[in-house]
Design a protein around this motif. Sequence first.
Motif: not given
Length: 292
Positions: A249-269
């Motif tokens: 029911s939230g409020p946590t939202v999750f992102a599924l990410v295949q490539k590790q290089a993209r994880v840091q960008r999403i995390y930082n944002a």
Amino acid sequence: MRISVKAPAKINLTLDVLSKRADGYHEVEMVMTTVDLADRVDLTLLESDEIHLDCSASFVPVDERNHAYKAAKLLQERYGVQKGVRMYIDKQIPVAAGLGGGSSDAAAALRGLNMLWGLDLSLDELASIGAEIGSDVPFCVYGGTAFAQGRGEIVTPLGTPAPCWVVLAKPSIGVSTADVYGNLRVDKIGEHPQTEVMLQAIEAQDFWLMCHSLCNVLEEVTLSRYAQVRQIKELMVESGADGVLMSGSGPTVFALVQKQARVQRIYNALRGFVKEVYAVRMLGGSEAEVLA
């Protein structure tokens, strides 16, 4: 004697609400899986029949309101246990976040006390007892990945999904599960999950089909009432996440990410927007072991 039990968080890959039940609960279908963000429940045997509970998070109740405490009390009374326990919860999972932290703690307490008190109960028996504590507890007893039906207590274990990264973001707001369900109009749900397709995606370990099959009917309630949750979801999509969904029911939202290089960008944002952000791996397999 002292043992520790891992209590991993869960995320909902799908959450469908089919109807309102006569008992006040909702009939649901959910595909859930565990992620590598976990509390730890330490259990120390007491010769007296007392139950003591402490927690690293000062705002978590340590009495009968706590699911782990309820689990100990229920086992003790059901099986006439004359021993007691001192429990300590090292809290890492955000509270009231849609990640099943309280339910996972209860499940960990059930598994650990089964060993500590020598009850020799099966996981099925522990899950049945867990259903009396909370709807997500049976799933958490089994761990891994599963299809849950009824009010959540009918659990069918599944295989391991395609491995990936999971970025979790929880805004600094609380969301009441009862309020979200109370404001859901089952007859007005716009899009229901394609649950069968998600089950196929997990069986085939098809990452992209899993991402395309993510769906949670409670999103339309929570996102319309809490702008922060909607903004987190939008930010994850803009930052390049492969799949995005609100858990529970939230409020946590999750992102599924295949490539590790993209994880840091999403995390930082996300770290520029909310404080509680976690980059973890999807576990998928059963995590129901007791760590002696």
